[in-house]
Structure formats: structure tokens, C-alpha cells
Design an enzyme around this catalytic site. Structure first.
Site, short mmCIF file in Angstrom:
data_model
loop_
_atom_site.label_atom_id
_atom_site.label_comp_id
_atom_site.label_asym_id
_atom_site.label_seq_id
_atom_site.Cartn_x
_atom_site.Cartn_y
_atom_site.Cartn_z
N LYS A 37 -4.93 -24.70 115.55
CA LYS A 37 -5.04 -25.19 114.26
C LYS A 37 -5.17 -23.70 113.47
O LYS A 37 -5.52 -22.71 114.31
CB LYS A 37 -6.16 -25.99 114.09
N PRO A 39 -7.01 -13.98 121.46
CA PRO A 39 -8.41 -14.02 120.82
C PRO A 39 -8.48 -12.67 120.11
O PRO A 39 -9.55 -12.59 119.16
CB PRO A 39 -9.40 -13.84 122.11
N GLU A 91 -8.00 -18.48 107.34
CA GLU A 91 -9.05 -18.65 105.88
C GLU A 91 -10.42 -19.18 106.37
O GLU A 91 -11.31 -19.60 105.65
CB GLU A 91 -8.35 -19.52 105.00
N LEU A 119 -4.30 -18.59 120.21
CA LEU A 119 -3.10 -18.16 120.85
C LEU A 119 -3.31 -16.37 121.47
O LEU A 119 -3.03 -16.03 122.43
CB LEU A 119 -2.17 -17.72 119.50
#
Lengths: 726, 330, 267
Positions: A679, A610, A683, A608
Site C-alpha cells: 500500500k 525498508p 503521504e 518493498l
């Protein structure tokens, strides 16, 4: 100025929209709102691991000037309680406190002092005298308590194929146990709240990751309607899992406010950050691998022994990764838990994958060494496009691409196959690799968009109860709204962190960006669809939102939208993938080591922004460096307290510990995952650091380190593995 | 924090007077250790006498042909002083390995000598500690002692001194100038300033009640060509030492004429390695001699259950520090 | 004129709505000057982060303003004339009050953060007489005659200073909680480099020069007193470099090319 229909907002590396407030010191965190007449609370913690309070003397504290109340189990109001034995801990779980004289762990709250000033409250808390009757047999030593292990209620044991047969047909087998210590999240902002009880209604300026869940937990704890609880948290000074739950300081502050009819500010101390929150628990992960000479895995088992509290259950899903990452016909995953006299552990960044991948990806490196195979080639050999554990195809999986592109960029071909054979001056030099994977959930998420036409320009405000814990939510939601409304991002305002806004799942579990942005998208699309429908404009017709408002003769318009995962999402396994390459230099004398550089490749669908995505990756990598280098909470064996009790003993990484990192994103759009093709990435970074560094240390020194953190004192005593030329 | 009265001393006489009239008063220097310990309820003075602004903030020439560091000068200004960097670079290097820029800007030289141990049993008021509350026992000796002493400990205390600056001072040799409340001054040999715990671990130093450190007298410039301060720790900065080594060599005609060697993180006081120093004098600066010196240095080590690693780490660190000191371009 | 522009023009005046006034009160911005400053700072994208959320908060509508203050009994009062960001504030404080709590709880300068309160994280870093120090271990009582600069005092009027702009550009923060300390520390470090101060990783302590051009290793060592748990040290180093040496290269992320993807798939 005209509005362009397709402003390329998503994907642009714009600065954070709230950034100016942060660099100017103007962003307001929980206890920074100016509330009149607020008073200060300071919690008191137990100093035994197990037993009972038999006497409390509050007289000295109460006699102090400025002290307004000392609350203990003797005068605390009765709160909701758990119905069942050992309930599962979840993000909406109630947080009762001071309900009985029983002590379950060292550092459990046994009282709270409220005073006019911070200094008075801090001092008075020291003057409350508590006498305990100590139980002689607290469970505080992990290694000595293994026989007390229970099978967790949420039984996650899993078997496919036949482990014994799989091991029997293998040419090489491995049986090794990997240890990870207790770790604490330690966001920079301490857990903090200003709570106000007003005629049965609660307002909480509270640092929380999940607003809606927090209102539920507070409402249930105090047994009041959820609509009477307002949680406000526009800026959160980091969470990493520690602010998912509504912890007991929240209950204490609200309880005190109710008792005193004044707003109560409570900031836990850094010392209390070790006991006020969950934690990553100590794990012993036994890995058994079998492989054929050609490198194909025949068997893989992952048996995790962890601990939970004596009153609640939490199980970190360490074995999850071994169920899905590689193509292996025979696979066993088990979990056992020791109920111990510590607080209940809870999710810390990438629960399951962060620790599980250290075990699995270290074991893969060990097996590659046994097979005399290149560790990258070994992983590629066992790639799978089907999640065998879930029996579903992956929505997309570019692990092989991550490994190959990373290897090229890193110069992997220069890695010596023979450990301990590359030296620079007084340094052993080694290279290591680890695969990365992290589940990418997508949860129902709502948003409201308010449009306003002014001087030919459309201004939009997006409201959601989402939080920005540093992840960039404000920015990517603004970009999403700009994209779907076709207006410049400067004309978008984002309002977050308030329970009066539409419900989202909150920030955690790598679902934030996907859920929030799709929620914002749905609201924008709903607004446009309604405006078109009102004027019988075809759905596919291109028209600016400004013209739409004008044709509707509207200056203002608002709409809500809700995003939910599609059927296709449910039919697939949706994960982000990655690979991390590390070069480590180990000092031959002191055994201190430096991570010289890392190359990290990530495949996480549409990126969305960088700039913020890069931040998420290096943030994960940095916390991973802490995990391998120094982070551990040590338990005092005689008293059962956490003896690493401050930032001076619990060593999170500093700037000099961090390496140069090159981050490569793979161009990917995963439309099965969701309409925007993205996605999770928050994490992914942490899941590959520990193993890649441990593997590099093996390559550098021939020492196989199976226990985190890998410290100089452990390295100096560790033997060189058999078969390595010393 | 317990309540205290705040006394801003205008001059030394006022400070000494205030200290002599209140046994529960404490001098306040940079506050980097004392305020932390007061927040922890470990230190409980009922009066703070601010001394950091007293006029001991210079570096001056002394009677030994060396320099004297003002007791109230902060660590940053001391370590970065042109004359210290030029003539005592070992001291600069050790001081700059400690803490952080912010803390060094606050901490005073006198206060650095009076830092208290980082032993967690000392810090945690709910656990036993003879240093904090005499007679309560030593929690560490039967508990967690990975970070504790291998030299000079007693059954009553196994804590270590946390300073880096003091390790360099032990290697270099120094004298501490202190003022007594009665107005008199005395000089204390650096090696006699701190003490071993014995059965009085609550006493870190041989300072008398109310005495104030006003200066640190350095010898003639020493080890200005061959010096190294090695600090082994769990992260690369902003951490206390597991083991540290201050190494200084004077080399003439290819021969070591004098060696200064001391360790941190191993004892209740900065641990001067006298035997190893003596051994090296008159020897060639080579690996074999460095290793022999490190063996000598560690001969008397008595590790505890949890810190056996410090013996090997100590040896290796001594060899490494000596090697890096020697190989430094003169 | 848009509503935002109108607000920017009319800040601090009586043209504010009741709700807006309330917001400013809650933010601790009591006078026109501070209100004007705040509004000029915020973009449209962030102003209403505050605007609608708090205006209707029942908490503020119902705080008991008439409670007696007689219980605020103070032990060991000290009087301090505190000079913060060029303004002199005469204060009467409990002798125990740290500079950090004075800024946050008594002066509503909440930009300075409490991360550990024990000198172990650097979040509370401020400039005292131009030097970076930790406000949590500094007693306010010791600050008479000192010049204190906090994050709120670094900007040139309403414009972020060069370091603040570089942090914004290089994304040198995430949650923002350590950021004030990082920026104050960076600003002080620029001076330290100019003065030629050494660090533990300095090669030769005897070589004394001014106007140092710090290596990345030097920057990292000297910034190690400011912990960032979000882990954006690399971006902070980049931001510092830009101001320190004019090197404005961006962080090292890239997208794999089609050729790379093709090669990786087929090899």
C-alpha cells in the site's frame, strides 16, 4: 553464474539504483540537458489582485541588447480556452496564458521576456511597464468573505444518521474550529523546462510528476495531437503535488519556442513558486463531536470552509478522514468554497488527510481530555473494521496495532494525564499522539520489459512513463522486475520519465509504488507466460528465464503488461494506517519549542524496500513538522499578494527542527489491495504530525492550539485551557 | 539585475577614488545581502567596487586595550578567532546565531553592519516603501507588521534592523572606524552608527556617501564569563529573529558591577537597553532584579497592531537571557 | 563481453554509435575523458536511464545550429580565469553572472543546483578555497585566483569520496536536488570540526579545542543551511556521522515482531 529463480529482491534494503548519479552530481534535471541554441525566458507577473491591463510599454525591454521577444496578451497566440464557467481543476487541465487583459490574482502571468542570456531576460522583465485598471473589490481576505461561499460543484456533502440526535445522546460534546493556513509545496527544484517547438511537434524537458497527463494538457492547450508531444523528465527535484499539473510556465516556454523557432529554457524563480503552482489553501474546519462517558462516539461532523480561485474549482477533501476513521453512527461532512482572487489551490502532500487529520485528531484529543480518558484508549474504543462512509470493509486495518505498539515503544505510560505537570528545567514537557490514515489508490499501469540473453545472463530493461520524484521508483521497480524475472537486481535497468514509454498514472496520491510495481510485475509475468506458452511449458513449471530464452532460441525478447485493480480491490476500502507519538519541550520564557523525539508506526502492506520506505516516512514527518512549526503563506490584506515571498519568509523546516525518529513497520501483506500486497507510504507520514505535536503542546502547557502553524508568538498569547492547573 | 560595471579595487585608495567619482556606485563586500537585493531590483547600483579583498582582514590590538575587527574579515573567521571567543564570547555567540555556515563564510564584518531590513514591503518592488522609494508611503504600518518595530519607529517606517552581530556590539560597546573618500578616517560610536527612521527611512546609518568601514574597535575584554545571546525565531536555525537579546554581566563579590543589554528585531537599529543596564549595576543577580530590569526595558515599547506579542516576548526573553548569562559556569 | 562492458571500454572513442554520441553531446560530455568518467560512474541500472530516451529526440535532431550568434551582445564584459575542479577556464562573462550560473550555463557543471538563487536554501553550496560558500550570491567576477570545487570535483577519479558513499549507503537524499549542496557542505564541515570551529549551540565559546567530535545537535545546527524538502535530514546526519566519527549505525527503522503483533491484538 546461474540465475536463481526466486531472488529475494522485493523487501531488500538496497541502495537506490540511481543513487550514484545523484551523489556525484551527474543526474540531469529538466534544464540540465545541453541543448544547442537555447534561449532564456523570464515570466512577468501581475501586481494587482483583480482588474485589467490597460497599457503595456515593452519598448525599453525590446531595445535591450539580447532581447528576442516580449510576449503579452497583445501578441500571444490564441490557445484553447475553457468551455464552462468555473471548471474543475484536474491534472490534464489546459493551461492557457496571456489570453486576455484580465487579471484574476496577484502574481498571474501577464507577460514573458525571451533573451539570449539569463541575465538579459531577468533584467528586461523588470523594464516592461504595465498599467492596470484596478477593481475596487478583490476577494482577498478569507475571514471577511465567508458570506461569498458557494457549494462546490463536485458536491461532496455527506450525511449518515442524525447529527442532532447523536449530539443529544452524548454525555460530552465538543464544538471547535481548526484553522490551517495557505501552504506551498516548494520542491527544491524550481519548476523548469526546456521547450522546443518543431514543425508542430513539441519536445519538453519539463519537471513533471505525471508524464501522460502532461502530454494531454500540452496537446489540448495548443490543440495539437497528443502523439506530437514528447515530455521527458528522468529526474524530478521533488514535487509534493506542485508538479502534478502542467503549469503555465510550460505554456509560456512552448509558446515562445514556437514564436522564435529556438529551444526556450525557463526556470521560475523561488518567488514565482508561490504563484506558478497550486497551493494548499486556507481551511477553517469546524468539528462537532459527541461521546458517551464510556468513550463511544455518538456524533461527528466535519464542516470545511476553504477557497478556490475565481475561475476554477478545487476542493481539498478535508472531511474524508472523518467519514472513515472511527465508528460513529451519526456523521456529517460538508464543504463550502469562497472564490477568491488567488490562483486555484491544488493538491499538496496528502490533500485532505494532512489538514483533515489535524482537525479530527486534535478534536479527538480534546474529547479524550473532556472524558478524562487516555487518548490512545479513546481511539481504540472507536475503532472500526468497516469503512462506514463507503459501506465497505477495509482490505486490512491495523490501526489498533499501530497505536499499541507505538505506545509501548514510546513509553506512553509516562505521559501525565494532567497537562502542564511535567517540567525539565525551563521547559514544559508533554506527550501527544495522533492516528494516521491515507487512502491507497491503485490505478491502471503499463510497462514494457526488454530481455536480452548474453553470456548465460539475462539482462532486463523496464520502460514506463512513471516518474521518480525522490520516492524511489527506479529502485523499487528494479527490485520488482528482479523478483518476477528471477534475476539479480544489478541486471535490471529501469527507464522512466518519457512519454514514449507505456502509460502509467504518474507519481501522486500515494498510488505510485502500487501502480508502477504491479505494472512492472505484469510485464514480467507476461514475458514469462508468452515464452512458456510458445514452448508448451506449463504455467507452474519452474524454469529460469535464461533457459526459457534459450529454449525459444531467442537472444532478445520484449513484452508489455498492464496491471489493473481487481474486483476484490473495488469491493474494499484500501487505506494505509499509522500512529505517531511526539514528545515536545516548550521553553517557558520564549515559547519556542523543540520536538525531542517521535515514534512512528506504519501499516502499509508489503514494504518493498525498508530503506526507501523509511525515507518516505521521515520525509512526510519532516514536512509535517514544517506544517505545525512554521509553514504559512501570509496574504497582504491591502494588496492581496503573498507577503511571505521567499525562502527567508516561508520557513520550511531545517535539520535542527527535526527530531529523532524511530520508525516501526508492521509486517503486513494486503493481497486484497493488490497482488504484491503493498500500500502507499509517501503521504502516510505527514498525516499524523501536526495533531500529535499540537496534542503534546497541550499536554505540556495546557494551551490548546487550534491554528497552524503553532508559533512562539501565538503560544505566548494563548490562554491556558479552563480546568488546567496553571 | 541591472547592468553594472565591475571594479576590482587593488587598494583602498582605488576603492575610495572609484566611489567618489560615481554616486551610483556601491561597495561589494561578501555580497550576501547586496547581490540578493540587486536580484530583487531593490538595490540598483550601476557600478560595484569590490572591497572584500582589501587588506582589512586581521584582528589587532587597539588603543582601548581591546581588539579591532578588520572590516573585510568574514563573520566565520571573526566569531571563531581564539581571542574573540576567549574575550568576547557574547560577540561570537551572536554572530554564530546568524544565517548559516556558508553565509558567514562570505559576509564581511563591515557588510554585517550595513545589512538592510528584511521588511517584505522593502523587498517587494510592487508595494509602497519609504525606505526603498522615499515618498511612496509605508506599507507595513497599515498592513502586516508582526515582524516590525516596537521602539523608535516613525509614521514613515516601522522596519527593524536584521543583524545579530550588531546587537552584541551594542551590548558590548564599540566604535566603528570609517574611511572617507577624501582619505580621512573617523571613529563613530556604535550607538550612533545606525539611526532611527524619522522622516528619512532610506538612510539606515549615519555613514556619509562613499565612506568605507575599515574596522570595528572593541573595548577592553568584557562579559567574558557571563554572556548569552538569545534568539527567538520561528524555526530553530536559519531564520531572522522575532526578538533577540544580547546579555552580558560582570559580577564581583556576588554583585552585578556592569550589565550590557541590547535587543534585536525591535527597532530600526540595534536597541541598547540603557535604563535596564543602569538599573542592574550594583544589584544582586536574581530573578526579581532581572524581571524589574525587563519591565524597565519595555516601558517605552509602542507596539503596532500586529506585534503586541513582542512586548511580552521581549520581557521574557530579557529575563531568560540574563538568567542564562548569570548561571553560566564562570 | 557484455554491451555495457564494451561501452565502458570504448568510451569517447569513435566506436560509439551515432545515437550514443548524441547522448553524450546532450549530456554536455564532449571529450573522451569526461565520457569515460561518466560511464564508469553509472551502473547498468542507470546508464540507460539516458541511453534510449534521448537518442531519438527530435529536439536535438532539429535544433537550428546555424542561427547567428551576433545577438549575444554582452554588456559590461568581465574576463575571469576560473579555476574549477583543478582546471583553469578563461571566461568572458556579463558582470552580472553569478558563479552558480557560470557553472551551470557556461561550464555545463550542472551538479551545482539552483534552489532559490537568493542565499536561502544552500542547494548551490560549493567550496571556494576549501570553504563552503553560496555560489548564487557570488559573482563570478570575484572568483579570479580562487580554487573552486564543485560536487563533480569531489570524487577520487571515478570513485565517490567517503561522504558521497555514506550518503548513498544511508539514503541521505531522495529527489537528489539538494544533495550536491548537502555533500559539499558536509565535506567543509568535516574541516570546520577539525579546526575546532564553534556553532550557536556550542556550550562554551571560551573552550577552544581542535578535532571536535560533533554531537547530533551540533551536526544539525551546522547543517541547517542546507534545506532538504524531501525531509531526509535524519539520514543526512547519519551519513555525516559515519564519516565524521566512524559511527555507521543505520537509521532506526524496524519491523514489529510476531510477539509485538500478538500482544497488540490481544491486549
Amino acid at each position: 553464474m546461474t540465475n536463481t529463480l526466486k531472488a529475494p529482491a522485493v523487501g531488500a534494503a538496497i541502495n537506490r539504483v540511481e543513487g550514484k548519479l545523484k551523489v556525484m552530481g551527474m543526474a540531469k534535471y529538466a534544464t540540465e540537458f545541453s541543448v544547442e541554441n537555447k534561449v532564456y525566458a523570464q515570466g512577468i507577473n501581475s501586481t494587482i489582485a483583480k482588474g485589467e491591463i490597460i497599457a503595456i510599454d515593452t519598448s525599453e525591454a525590446e531595445a535591450l541588447a539580447g532581447v528576442l521577444a516580449v510576449i503579452t496578451h497583445k501578441n500571444a497566440e490564441k490557445l484553447n480556452h475553457f468551455e464552462e464557467e468555473m471548471p474543475l481543476l484536474a491534472t490534464t487541465t489546459i493551461a492557457p496564458v496571456l489570453q486576455s487583459p484580465k487579471v484574476n490574482y496577484y502574481g498571474e502571468y501577464v507577460g514573458v521576456v525571451v533573451a539570449e542570456t539569463f541575465e538579459q531576460a531577468q533584467y528586461a522583465a523588470r523594464l516592461v511597464k504595465i498599467e492596470y485598471k484596478e477593481d475596487s473589490d478583490p476577494t482577498i481576505q478569507f475571514d471577511e468573505s465567508k458570506s461569498k461561499a458557494i457549494k462546490p460543484k463536485g458536491n461532496s456533502d455527506y450525511l449518515r444518521g442524525d447529527m442532532e440526535a447523536g449530539l443529544a445522546e452524548a454525555d460530552e460534546t465538543l464544538d471547535a474550529t481548526y484553522i490551517t493556513p495557505i501552504e506551498h509545496h516548494h520542491p527544491m527544484e524550481l519548476h523548469a523546462i526546456i521547450a522546443s517547438w518543431d514543425n508542430g511537434k513539441v519536445t519538453a524537458y519539463s519537471s513533471q510528476q505525471m508524464v501522460n497527463e502532461s502530454t494531454i494538457a500540452i496537446a489540448d492547450t495548443f490543440q495539437i495531437p497528443k502523439k506530437d508531444v514528447r515530455v521527458i523528465t528522468p529526474f524530478v527535484g521533488g514535487g509534493f503535488g506542485s508538479k502534478l499539473n502542467t503549469e503555465r510556465h510550460v505554456t509560456l516556454a512552448i509558446m515562445a519556442s514556437k514564436m522564435l523557432a529556438r529551444p526556450v529554457q525557463m526556470t521560475v524563480t523561488r518567488h514565482q513558486m508561490f504563484t506558478n503552482t497550486g497551493m494548499r489553501q486556507h481551511n477553517a474546519q469546524r468539528m462537532q463531536l459527541g461521546a458517551k462517558r464510556d468513550g463511544s462516539l455518538t456524533a461527528l461532523s466535519h464542516d470545511t470552509l476553504s477557497h478556490t480561485s475565481t475561475y476554477q474549482e478545487y476542493q481539498e477533501p478535508c472531511g474524508m478522514i472523518s467519514k472513515m476513521l472511527y465508528k460513529v453512527p451519526n456523521n456529517q461532512i460538508t464543504y463550502r468554497l469562497i472564490p477568491m482572487n488567488f490562483q486555484t489551490p491544488f493538491a499538496m502532500r496528502a490533500p485532505g488527510e494532512a489538514t483533515g487529520s489535524f482537525a479530527l485528531e486534535s478534536a479527538m484529543d480534546e474529547m479524550a481530555w473532556k472524558l478524562k480518558m487516555d487518548p490512545v484508549a479513546f481511539r481504540i474504543k472507536n475503532d472500526t473494521q468497516i469503512d462506514l462512509g463507503a459501506d465497505k470493509p477495509f482490505s486490512s486495518r491495523l490501526l489498533i496495532e499501530c497505536l499499541r505498539i507505538g505506545a509501548d515503544k514510546f513509553g506512553w505510560e509516562n505521559r501525565p494525564m494532567q497537562p502542564r505537570s511535567k517540567q525539565e528545567g525551563n521547559w514544559h514537557v508533554g506527550y501527544g499522539v495522533s492516528a494516521a490514515s491515507r487512502k491507497s489508490p491503485y490505478l491502471k499501469s503499463s510497462a514494457k520489459v526488454l530481455l536480452k540473453l548474453e553470456n548465460e545472463k539475462v539482462y532486463a530493461t523496464v520502460q514506463m512513463d512513471a516518474t521518480d520524484i525522490g520516492t524511489g521508483s527506479y529502485t523499487i521497480i528494479a527490485q520488482t522486475a528482479a523478483e518476477y524475472l528471477g534475476i539479480p537486481v544489478e541486471q535490471v535497468t529501469v527507464e522512466l520519465g518519457d512519454s514514449k514509454f507505456p502509460i502509467t498514472p504518474g507519481s501522486g496520491g500515494s498510488w505510485g509504488a502500487t501502480s508502477y510495481c504491479n505494472g512492472a510485475r505484469a510485464a514480467c509475468q507476461s514475458a514469462i507466460a508468452t515464452l512458456k506458452k510458445n514452448k508448451n511449458i506449463g504455467e507452474d513449471q519452474e524454469i529460469t528465464v535464461a533457459k526459457l530464452l534459450k529454449q525459444n532460441k531467442l537472444e532478445k525478447f520484449e513484452a508489455e503488461g498492464t496491471a489493473v485493480p481487481s474486483e476484490a480491490f473495488k469491493e474494499h476500502s484500501v487505506f494505509s494506517f499509522g500512529a505517531n507519538f511526539s514528545e515536545v519541550w516548550v521553553d517557558k520564557y520564549t515559547w519556542m519549542y523543540r520536538i525531542k523525539r517521535m515514534v512512528n508506526v506504519g501499516a502499509a502492506g508489503t514494504i518493498l524496500n525498508p530503506k526507501t520506505a523509511y525515507g518516505q516516512i521521515i520525509g512526510g514527518l519532516t514536512m509535517g513538522v514544517g506544517m505545525v512549526l512554521s509553514e504559512q503563506t501570509r496574504v497582504e490584506p491591502n494588496f492581496g499578494n503573498f507577503i511571505t515571498r521567499s525562502f527567508a519568509d516561508y520557513h520550511v523546516p531545517v535539520s535542527l527542527d527535526m527530531a529523532n525518529v524511530e520508525v516501526i513497520f508492521l509486517p503486513e501483506e494486503d493481497k486484497i489491495a493488490n497482488e504484491m500486497g503493498m500500500k502507499g507510504i509517501g503521504e502516510l507520514g505527514i498525516t499524523s504530525v501536526a495533531a500529535s505535536v499540537a496534542n503534546a503542546i497541550f499536554n505540556a502547557t495546557g494551551k490548546r492550539m487550534r491554528e497552524l502553524p503553532i508559533t512562539p508568538e501565538k503560544l505566548i498569547e494563548a490562554p491556558v485551557e479552563p480546568g488546567v492547573l496553571a | 539585475m541591472r547592468p553594472f560595471t565591475y571594479t576590482g579595487a587593488k587598494n583602498t585608495a582605488e576603492a575610495l577614488q572609484a566611489a567618489s567619482s560615481n554616486a551610483n556606485a556601491h561597495y561589494l563586500g561578501g555580497g550576501t545581502n547586496l547581490i540578493d537585493l540587486m536580484k530583487e531590483d531593490v538595490e540598483r547600483p550601476d557600478e560595484l567596487i569590490e572591497v572584500a579583498s582589501l587588506d582589512y582582514k586581521k584582528i589587532t590590538s587597539n588603543e582601548n586595550g581591546g581588539l579591532t575587527l578588520g572590516g573585510m574579515l568574514n563573520n566565520s573567521e571573526t566569531a571563531n578567532h581564539r581571542d574573540i571567543r576567549t574575550h568576547y564570547p557574547l560577540l561570537s555567540m551572536a554572530m554564530l546565531s546568524a544565517a548559516t555556515g556558508q553565509l558567514r563564510n562570505m559576509a564581511t564584518n563591515g557588510g554585517n553592519l550595513l545589512q538592510r531590513t528584511r521588511c517584505p514591503y522593502f523587498y517587494e518592488t510592487s508595494m509602497p516603501c519609504n525606505k526603498r522609494v522615499p515618498g511612496t508611503g509605508c506599507g507595513a504600518i497599515k498592513g502586516m507588521n508582526a515582524l516590525h518595530a516596537i521602539f523608535g519607529w516613525s509614521e514613515d517606517c516601522v522596519a527593524v534592523h536584521p543583524s545579530d552581530m550588531c546587537v552584541a556590539l551594542a551590548a558590548i560597546g564599540a566604535k566603528v572606524e570609517v574611511r572617507h573618500p577624501n582619505g580621512s578616517s573617523r571613529m563613530v560610536e556604535f550607538t550612533d552608527f545606525h539611526r532611527l527612521p524619522g522622516d528619512r527611512p532610506e538612510k539606515d546609518s549615519n555613514l556619509l556617501p562613499g565612506e568605507l568601514i575599515t574596522g570595528i574597535h572593541l573595548p577592553k575584554p568584557i562579559f567574558s564569563a557571563h554572556y548569552y545571546y538569545l534568539k527567538v525565531r520561528e524555526r530553530s536555525s536559519y531564520a531572522f529573529a522575532l526578538v533577540s537579546v544580547a546579555a552580558g554581566l560582570q559580577i564581583q563579590g556576588g554583585m552585578i558591577t556592569k550589565a550590557g543589554l541590547a535587543m534585536g528585531g525591535v527597532a530600526h537599529k540595534p536597541w541598547k537597553l540603557v535604563q535596564a543596564e543602569n538599573y542592574l549595576a550594583g544589584k544582586m543577580p536574581n530573578q526579581a532584579n532581572f524581571e524589574a530590569a525587563s519591565e524597565l526595558a519595555m516601558n517605552e515599547a509602542r507596539p503596532l497592531e500586529g506585534n503586541k506579542y513582542k512586548v511580552e516576548m521581549g520581557k521574557k526573553s530579557i529575563v531568560s537571557a540574563l538568567t542564562q548569562a548569570y548561571e553560566r559556569k564562570a | 563481453m557484455g554491451e555495457l562492458e564494451k561501452r565502458k571500454k570504448n568510451t569517447g572513442s569513435d566506436n560509439l554509435t551515432e545515437d550514443e554520441k548524441k547522448i553524450f553531446d546532450q549530456l554536455g560530455l564532449k571529450n573522451g575523458a569526461s565520457r569515460r568518467k561518466f560511464l564508469k560512474l553509472v551502473s547498468s541500472a542507470s546508464l540507460s536511464v539516458y541511453a534510449s530516451s534521448y537518442a531519438t529526440s527530435p529536439l536535438f535532431a532539429n535544433t537550428a545550429k546555424d542561427l547567428p550568434h551576433h545577438q549575444r551582445v554582452m554588456l559590461n564584459e568581465v574576463k575571469v580565469n576560473l579555476r574549477v575542479n583543478d582546471r583553469l577556464k578563461p571566461l568572458t562573462l556579463d558582470s552580472r553572472t553569478s558563479l552558480l550560473d557560470t557553472l551551470r550555463e557556461h561550464l555545463a557543471l550542472t551538479g551545482t543546483k539552483k534552489g532559490c538563487d537568493h542565499g536561502q536554501c544552500g542547494a548551490c553550496t560549493v567550496l571556494v578555497d576549501g570553504k563552503r560558500k553560496l555560489s548564487c550570491l557570488t559573482l563570478a567576477a570575484t572568483c579570479e585566483d580562487r580554487e573552486i570545487t564543485t560536487i563533480e570535483g569531489l570524487a577520487d577519479g571515478n570513485e565517490p569520496n567517503a561522504m558521497q558513499q555514506a550518503f548513498l549507503k544511508h539514503d541521505g537524499f531522495q529527489c537528489g536536488y539538494c544533495t550536491s549542496g548537502q555533500i559539499c557542505s558536509s565535506v567543509a564541515l568535516l574541516e570546520e570540526a577539525k579546526n575546532g570551529e564553534a556553532s550557536y549551540v556550542t556550550e562554551d565559546f571560551r573552550k577552544i579545542e581542535t578535532n571536535l567530535r560533533l554531537s547530533e545537535e551540533e551536526i544539525r545546527e551546522r547543517m541547517s543551511g542546507n534545506i532538504c524538502r524531501c525531509g531526509v535530514y535524519n539520514n543526512i546526519v547519519q551519513a555525516f556521522k559515519e564519516v565524521h566519527s566512524g559511527n555507521d549505525e543505520m537509521p532506526s527503522w524496524e519491523f514489529a515482531t510476531k510477539e509485538q503483533m500478538k500482544k497488540a491484538k490481544n491486549s
